[in-house]
Design a protein around this motif. Structure first.
Motif, PDB file in Angstrom:
ATOM      1  N   SER A  13       0.823  -1.196   0.000  1.00 24.90           N
ATOM      2  CA  SER A  13       0.000   0.000   0.000  1.00 24.90           C
ATOM      3  C   SER A  13       0.869   1.263   0.000  1.00 24.90           C
ATOM      4  CB  SER A  13      -0.921  -0.014   1.216  1.00 24.90           C
ATOM      5  OG  SER A  13      -1.658   1.161   1.275  1.00 24.90           O
ATOM      6  N   SER A  16       2.390   1.677  -3.495  1.00 31.19           N
ATOM      7  CA  SER A  16       1.410   2.168  -4.466  1.00 31.19           C
ATOM      8  C   SER A  16       1.106   3.642  -4.235  1.00 31.19           C
ATOM      9  CB  SER A  16       0.131   1.334  -4.420  1.00 31.19           C
ATOM     10  OG  SER A  16      -0.547   1.543  -3.206  1.00 31.19           O
ATOM     11  N   HIS A  17       1.143   4.092  -2.979  1.00 26.71           N
ATOM     12  CA  HIS A  17       0.939   5.511  -2.692  1.00 26.71           C
ATOM     13  C   HIS A  17       2.055   6.352  -3.303  1.00 26.71           C
ATOM     14  CE1 HIS A  17      -0.033   9.209  -0.664  1.00 26.71           C
ATOM     15  NE2 HIS A  17       1.213   9.245  -0.230  1.00 26.71           N
ATOM     16  N   PHE A  19       3.926   5.613  -5.926  1.00 22.09           N
ATOM     17  CA  PHE A  19       3.772   5.654  -7.376  1.00 22.09           C
ATOM     18  C   PHE A  19       2.589   6.527  -7.787  1.00 22.09           C
ATOM     19  CE2 PHE A  19       6.117   1.508  -7.244  1.00 22.09           C
ATOM     20  CZ  PHE A  19       7.264   2.013  -7.840  1.00 22.09           C
ATOM     21  N   TYR A  20       1.526   6.512  -6.997  1.00 16.55           N
ATOM     22  CA  TYR A  20       0.376   7.356  -7.296  1.00 16.55           C
ATOM     23  C   TYR A  20       0.744   8.828  -7.175  1.00 16.55           C
ATOM     24  CZ  TYR A  20      -4.120   9.649  -6.957  1.00 16.55           C
ATOM     25  OH  TYR A  20      -5.161  10.501  -7.139  1.00 16.55           O
ATOM     26  N   SER A  21       1.488   9.184  -6.131  1.00 16.93           N
ATOM     27  CA  SER A  21       1.843  10.594  -5.956  1.00 16.93           C
ATOM     28  C   SER A  21       2.799  11.060  -7.037  1.00 16.93           C
ATOM     29  CB  SER A  21       2.432  10.828  -4.570  1.00 16.93           C
ATOM     30  OG  SER A  21       3.669  10.177  -4.442  1.00 16.93           O
ATOM     31  N   GLY A  23       2.696   9.882 -10.176  1.00 17.41           N
ATOM     32  CA  GLY A  23       1.888   9.954 -11.394  1.00 17.41           C
ATOM     33  C   GLY A  23       0.927  11.123 -11.397  1.00 17.41           C
ATOM     34  N   LEU A  24       0.546  11.600 -10.224  1.00 19.26           N
ATOM     35  CA  LEU A  24      -0.412  12.683 -10.132  1.00 19.26           C
ATOM     36  C   LEU A  24       0.107  13.973 -10.739  1.00 19.26           C
ATOM     37  CD1 LEU A  24      -3.220  13.091  -8.947  1.00 19.26           C
ATOM     38  CD2 LEU A  24      -2.148  13.856  -6.845  1.00 19.26           C
ATOM     39  N   GLN A  26       2.397  14.294 -13.218  1.00 20.98           N
ATOM     40  CA  GLN A  26       3.095  14.109 -14.486  1.00 20.98           C
ATOM     41  C   GLN A  26       2.808  15.216 -15.493  1.00 20.98           C
ATOM     42  OE1 GLN A  26       5.489  12.173 -15.441  1.00 20.98           O
ATOM     43  NE2 GLN A  26       5.577  11.126 -13.492  1.00 20.98           N
ATOM     44  N   SER A  50      12.066  11.576  -8.510  1.00 18.97           N
ATOM     45  CA  SER A  50      11.458  10.391  -7.903  1.00 18.97           C
ATOM     46  C   SER A  50      12.043  10.107  -6.529  1.00 18.97           C
ATOM     47  CB  SER A  50      11.663   9.169  -8.803  1.00 18.97           C
ATOM     48  OG  SER A  50      11.084   9.389 -10.052  1.00 18.97           O
ATOM     49  N   SER A  54      10.008  10.293  -2.924  1.00 17.71           N
ATOM     50  CA  SER A  54       9.920   9.132  -2.043  1.00 17.71           C
ATOM     51  C   SER A  54      10.535   9.419  -0.679  1.00 17.71           C
ATOM     52  CB  SER A  54      10.618   7.939  -2.686  1.00 17.71           C
ATOM     53  OG  SER A  54       9.998   7.627  -3.908  1.00 17.71           O
ATOM     54  N   GLU A  57       8.260  11.641   1.419  1.00 22.00           N
ATOM     55  CA  GLU A  57       7.123  10.910   1.980  1.00 22.00           C
ATOM     56  C   GLU A  57       7.549  10.005   3.129  1.00 22.00           C
ATOM     57  OE1 GLU A  57       5.000   8.953  -1.119  1.00 22.00           O
ATOM     58  OE2 GLU A  57       4.309  10.833  -1.989  1.00 22.00           O
TER      59      GLU A  57
END
Length: 128
Positions: A13, A16-17, A19-21, A23-24, A26, A50, A54, A57
Motif C-alpha cells: 500500500s 502504491s501511494h 507511485f500514485y503521488s 503519477g499525479l 506528471q 522520484s 519518495s 514521503e
C-alpha cells in the motif's frame, strides 16, 4: 505466519501511494520540462525527482508516527487510540505536537511560513 501477510499488505500500500503521488503530477512535470534546454539530462532529473518525492514521503511518515508514538505514550494508550487514521492524520497530530512545544506559535510559524510564498508561486506557474 499471520503477522507477515498484513505487513506485506502495508508495504504494498505504501509503495502504491508513492507511485500514485508521482503519477499525479506528471502533466505539470511535462509542462515544466518543456522549458528546459535540450541538453539537460532527462533520466538523471527523473531519478532525482522520484527519489526526492519518495524520501520526502518517508520522512513525513517517520515524523508523523513519531509524534503519534509520543502522544500515545504520554496518554497511556495505544497508537490506534490517539487519532483516527485517514488523510487528516497529519492535520490532527501536528497541532498537538506544536501545542506541546515551549513556544507553539513560533514553531508553527517556522513550519508553515516557508511554504506559504512557494505554493502560490508554483500554482501560478502551472496555470500559465
Amino acid at each position: 505466519t499471520g503477522k507477515v501477510l498484513p505487513a506485506v499488505n502495508i508495504w504494498l500500500s505504501a509503495a502504491s501511494h508513492i507511485f500514485y503521488s508521482l503519477g499525479l503530477g506528471q502533466g505539470m512535470l511535462i509542462t515544466y520540462s518543456s522549458y528546459n534546454p535540450s541538453h539537460y539530462p532527462i533520466q538523471a532529473n527523473s531519478l532525482i525527482v522520484s527519489a526526492a518525492n519518495s524520501l520526502t514521503e518517508i520522512f513525513g511518515g517517520f515524523a508523523t508516527f513519531s509524534i503519534l508514538g509520543y502522544l500515545a505514550k504520554k496518554k497511556g494508550v495505544t497508537v490506534d487510540e490517539v487519532v483516527a487514521g485517514g488523510p487528516g492524520l497529519v492535520f490532527e497530530s501536528l497541532p498537538e505536537a506544536f501545542g506541546l512545544m515551549p513556544a507553539p506559535a513560533f514553531f508553527a510559524f517556522l513550519f508553515f511560513f516557508p511554504t506559504s510564498p512557494v505554493l502560490p508561486l508554483y500554482a501560478s506557474i502551472s496555470w500559465a
